[in-house]
Scaffold this motif. Sequence first.
Motif, PDB file in Angstrom:
ATOM      1  N   LEU A  70      -3.047   5.224  -5.905  1.00  0.00           N
ATOM      2  CA  LEU A  70      -3.330   5.159  -4.618  1.00  0.00           C
ATOM      3  C   LEU A  70      -3.501   6.553  -4.039  1.00  0.00           C
ATOM      4  N   GLU A  71      -2.715   7.660  -4.538  1.00  0.00           N
ATOM      5  CA  GLU A  71      -3.207   8.990  -4.224  1.00  0.00           C
ATOM      6  C   GLU A  71      -4.523   9.399  -4.311  1.00  0.00           C
ATOM      7  N   LYS A  72      -5.130   8.637  -5.448  1.00  0.00           N
ATOM      8  CA  LYS A  72      -6.680   8.874  -5.684  1.00  0.00           C
ATOM      9  C   LYS A  72      -7.211   8.256  -4.795  1.00  0.00           C
ATOM     10  N   ALA A  73      -7.055   7.185  -4.401  1.00  0.00           N
ATOM     11  CA  ALA A  73      -7.685   6.342  -3.646  1.00  0.00           C
ATOM     12  C   ALA A  73      -8.002   6.931  -2.272  1.00  0.00           C
ATOM     13  N   ARG A  74      -6.790   7.239  -1.871  1.00  0.00           N
ATOM     14  CA  ARG A  74      -6.590   8.066  -0.334  1.00  0.00           C
ATOM     15  C   ARG A  74      -7.568   9.101  -0.301  1.00  0.00           C
ATOM     16  N   GLY A  75      -7.853  10.009  -1.547  1.00  0.00           N
ATOM     17  CA  GLY A  75      -9.087  11.002  -1.494  1.00  0.00           C
ATOM     18  C   GLY A  75     -10.397  10.515  -1.241  1.00  0.00           C
ATOM     19  N   THR A  76     -10.540   9.386  -1.451  1.00  0.00           N
ATOM     20  CA  THR A  76     -12.034   8.821  -1.471  1.00  0.00           C
ATOM     21  C   THR A  76     -12.369   8.504   0.060  1.00  0.00           C
ATOM     22  N   GLY A  77     -11.489   8.186   0.807  1.00  0.00           N
ATOM     23  CA  GLY A  77     -11.817   8.175   2.309  1.00  0.00           C
ATOM     24  C   GLY A  77     -12.370   6.854   2.534  1.00  0.00           C
ATOM     25  N   GLY A  78     -12.311   5.816   1.623  1.00  0.00           N
ATOM     26  CA  GLY A  78     -13.017   4.547   1.648  1.00  0.00           C
ATOM     27  C   GLY A  78     -12.224   3.396   2.188  1.00  0.00           C
ATOM     28  N   TYR A  79     -10.910   3.808   2.632  1.00  0.00           N
ATOM     29  CA  TYR A  79      -9.770   2.795   3.084  1.00  0.00           C
ATOM     30  C   TYR A  79      -9.480   2.980   4.283  1.00  0.00           C
ATOM     31  N   ASP A  80      -9.456   1.921   5.392  1.00  0.00           N
ATOM     32  CA  ASP A  80      -8.605   1.936   6.633  1.00  0.00           C
ATOM     33  C   ASP A  80      -7.139   2.311   6.309  1.00  0.00           C
ATOM     34  N   GLU A  81      -6.683   1.518   5.442  1.00  0.00           N
ATOM     35  CA  GLU A  81      -5.307   1.331   5.139  1.00  0.00           C
ATOM     36  C   GLU A  81      -5.077   1.113   3.474  1.00  0.00           C
ATOM     37  N   LEU A  82      -3.760   1.868   3.085  1.00  0.00           N
ATOM     38  CA  LEU A  82      -3.576   1.777   1.867  1.00  0.00           C
ATOM     39  C   LEU A  82      -2.221   1.145   1.587  1.00  0.00           C
ATOM     40  N   VAL A  83      -1.978   0.073   1.028  1.00  0.00           N
ATOM     41  CA  VAL A  83      -0.953  -0.338   0.964  1.00  0.00           C
ATOM     42  C   VAL A  83      -0.048  -0.352  -0.509  1.00  0.00           C
ATOM     43  N   GLU A  84       0.958   0.204  -0.809  1.00  0.00           N
ATOM     44  CA  GLU A  84       1.919   0.071  -2.147  1.00  0.00           C
ATOM     45  C   GLU A  84       2.595  -1.216  -2.156  1.00  0.00           C
TER      46      GLU A  84
END
Length: 258
Positions: A70-84
């Motif tokens: 998720l930390e990597k996904a956050r860096g892409t800027g491709g999501y309005d929300e990330l949920v663990e």
Amino acid sequence: MADTDWNPESYGRFASLRLRPALDLLMRVGDLPEGDICDLGCGAGAMGLILMSRYDGRRIIGVDSSKAMLEKARGTGGYDELVEADIAQWGPENPPALIFSNAALHWLPEHGQLLPRLAGLLAPGGTLAVQVPHQNRAPSHRLWHDLAEQLFPGRFDPGSGPGVLEPVDYHRILSPLGDVALWETEFYQQLPAAGDGHPVRHFTSSTYARPVLQVLDEAETARLVERYDTAMETAYPLAADGSVLFPFRRLFFTLTVR
């Protein structure tokens, strides 16, 4: 024992090869009703910007259980929300138009209950789109389990590893729920030479082999890896440059709920 979280760097080594099936799956998704787009098991976020581009103006939500991914996904800027979250238990705040899951659901058991539950979360007319590896009987995957049992009997439970049903079973589960499309594709992947072992081992050790390697210590892992590399040399012969042509079968389905 190995860390139980995913290693984004190891997984990402073959990012372009792992992305191809996701793009093929997305191309088969048709018109959608109003609602969010959920990338279920989003991992490091390879599909975030692609989903955002295709579904401009919709909320893109990524869901994964791995903090590192998720930390990597956050860096892409491709999501309005990330949920663990455990994707087996996850539920959205609002019914999504699309639940898109690329190479994730094979890590979860009880697909006969899981898939109807996910379908029930969708907005009316929404789509569940899924891709899972269908490679367990191939030497690349089967030998991780076979060799572990030969070398360390009883240490690893094969039932704890990733698995999928047969296509006919998925059709039986899904067809009462809506309109189903189901297909398989065998991708011929050119894996580059690896300086320390067989390329197929590097491809599989960051995914399918993780449950096996997590129950072994360093010395046991080294012993298993040596045997596995030797077996791969026969099953998947190397080219003169050290690369290998690696056939990999994947199973796809889409369900549009009525």
